[in-house]
Design an enzyme around this catalytic site. Structure first.
Site, mmCIF file in Angstrom:
data_model
loop_
_atom_site.group_PDB
_atom_site.id
_atom_site.type_symbol
_atom_site.label_atom_id
_atom_site.label_comp_id
_atom_site.label_asym_id
_atom_site.label_seq_id
_atom_site.Cartn_x
_atom_site.Cartn_y
_atom_site.Cartn_z
ATOM 1 C CG HIS A 1 -1.370 1.108 -0.760
ATOM 2 N ND1 HIS A 1 -2.101 0.845 -1.905
ATOM 3 C CD2 HIS A 1 -0.263 0.336 -0.850
ATOM 4 C CE1 HIS A 1 -1.460 -0.047 -2.638
ATOM 5 N NE2 HIS A 1 -0.334 -0.374 -2.016
ATOM 6 C CB ALA B 1 3.532 -3.592 -8.819
ATOM 7 N N GLY C 1 2.528 6.591 -10.126
ATOM 8 C CA GLY C 1 1.913 7.905 -9.944
ATOM 9 C C GLY C 1 2.908 9.030 -9.844
ATOM 10 C CG ASN D 1 7.975 -2.919 3.168
ATOM 11 O OD1 ASN D 1 7.295 -3.942 3.197
ATOM 12 N ND2 ASN D 1 7.682 -1.892 2.381
ATOM 13 N NE ARG E 1 3.438 -1.964 3.525
ATOM 14 C CZ ARG E 1 3.238 -2.602 2.377
ATOM 15 N NH1 ARG E 1 4.184 -3.358 1.847
ATOM 16 N NH2 ARG E 1 2.091 -2.499 1.749
ATOM 17 C CD GLU F 1 4.300 2.635 1.448
ATOM 18 O OE1 GLU F 1 3.221 2.006 1.523
ATOM 19 O OE2 GLU F 1 5.206 2.362 0.634
ATOM 20 N NE ARG G 1 -1.413 -7.151 -5.441
ATOM 21 C CZ ARG G 1 -1.084 -6.308 -4.479
ATOM 22 N NH1 ARG G 1 -1.967 -5.978 -3.558
ATOM 23 N NH2 ARG G 1 0.129 -5.773 -4.450
#
Length: 408
Positions: A193, A223, A343, A12, A105, A392, A253
């Site tokens: 995501h 982030a 989260g 990744n 990824r 992931e 962002r």
């Protein structure tokens, strides 16, 4: 001669970091052994290695890598040097392991790829055309594919896409109100995501298959943040759109923004496309709202500055607002899952979001929430609420083996 255990290397790549994980194939799935991160490429970089096998999350290595000794940041070689550091560590410290397959990824798969794909020259050529849609991630994802083909030429590689999970979003939810010719060219909502959402749905299915088939909202908060409405395991709507800058305000962002703001900045402030791109991706979000205090939630929470609180309050407000919007897209809400770095770990933020979403029948259990248990809703909450860590990399490892016909 000792037989080596064949491993999956999951890669990744970001603009300033490289994350890799090692998995092996076990009955019933894959098992993660090590997680390696080379952070702050551009130097001085930092090497972090975590053990997930005998000592879960135990830190094996955490040290600075000096540019002149181990990481060549000149001539745009930082990612090549970082990958070499990772592969050298694997060779020197896990001689009983052999990298046999590589899973990557890749943020964007466009309209063409709705599932993982074995990488070849034709696949790479198409993915290069998608770089303008994900300029922060796609170039580095593809650079690592090229490097792995060079360093590990005998290992088949599989690309796993963050957009793939969202190909089930209905047409009415994915199109913009723009001239049809641009929509036909692929200017639409893609969502991102997806690997995280796929993993969370799979994890929830293992916890309670019945709940996983109901109306589910997942908030991947960090982030980079987004939310996804899922019904019977299929993505129905996402807060992210054409690019990963849309939706919630994130670390740096902007998230959702009136296009008129951009026109104003171009016409009145003389900003060109490059200046706008830098602002939208690097200078907005929590960082911009806080006046530059920070782009990390922990930094904002530790600050006494009212602008830091303003950034957190805006984030909570927008999550709660999107919760209502996505519940409308689902036609109701049965389950909500918090995941992602923020989260999964920020009990205060979860409680604040649930408090603002109480009208949907959401109620948190303070003790469960503070303890970061899986189920954090109160017994009398109409909506079941969970905090589930995402993985992931594990999803990529599963896809890699399945795509290559090895397992899963």
């Amino acid at each position: 001669m000792t037989t080596k255990t064949k491993m999956i290397l999951v890669v990744n790549a970001g603009s300033s970091s490289l994350k890799c994980s090692l998995f092996d194939v076990q009955e019933g799935g894959v098992a993660q052994h090590f997680r390696v991160k080379v952070a702050n490429l551009g130097g001085p970089a930092r090497l972090e290695i975590y053990d997930h096998s005998e000592n879960p999350d135990g830190v094996l290595v955490d040290k600075e890598i000096l540019d002149k000794d181990q990481l060549d940041v000149a001539h745009n070689q930082a990612h090549a040097s970082a990958l070499k550091v990772v592969l050298d560590w694997i060779a020197n410290n896990t001689p009983h392991f052999e990298v046999a397959w590589v899973g990557h990824r890749v943020v964007h798969g466009g309209d063409r790829y709705s599932s993982p794909v074995v990488v070849d020259a034709q696949v790479l050529g198409f993915l290069e055309t998608l770089i303008p849609l994900a300029p922060l991630h796609q170039p580095y994802n593809l650079k690592l594919i090229h490097l792995c083909r060079e360093f590990l030429p005998d290992c088949p590689q599989v690309a796993c896409f963050d957009t793939a999970f969202h190909t089930s979003i209905p047409k009415v939810a994915r199109e913009f109100a723009i001239p049809r010719k641009y929509t036909d060219e692929g200017v639409r909502r893609y969502g991102f995501h997806g690997l995280s959402y796929e993993y969370i749905h799979d994890k929830l299915s293992r916890l309670d298959e019945g709940l996983a088939q109901k109306k589910l909202l997942v908030a991947h908060l960090g982030a980079g943040s987004s939310m996804c409405a899922i019904d019977q395991g299929k993505s129905k709507a996402s807060t992210m759109g054409f690019t990963a800058v849309e939706g919630l305000p994130m670390g740096t962002r902007s998230g959702q923004l009136d296009p008129g703001v951009l026109l104003y900045l171009m016409q009145e402030k003389g900003m060109d496309a490059k200046a706008l791109e830098k602002m939208l991706y690097k200078e907005c979000g929590w960082y911009g709202v806080s006046g530059g205090i920070g782009s990390e939630m922990l930094v904002l929470k530790e600050s006494d500055d009212p602008l830091a609180k303003a950034a957190i309050d805006m984030f909570v407000y927008r999550i709660a607002r999107e919760t209502g919007s996505l519940a409308a897209a689902l036609g109701g809400l049965d389950v909500m899952v918090f995941t992602g770095g923020v989260g999964e770990n920020d009990a205060d933020l979860r409680a604040a979001v649930v408090e603002q979403s109480a009208w949907l029948g959401m109620k948190i259990d303070p003790r469960r929430n503070a303890s970061n248990e899986y189920l954090i809703s109160a017994d009398d909450s109409r909506v079941k609420i969970f905090a589930i860590p995402t993985n992931e990399e594990k999803m990529i490892a599963r896809h890699t083996l399945k795509q290559l016909g090895v397992a899963e």
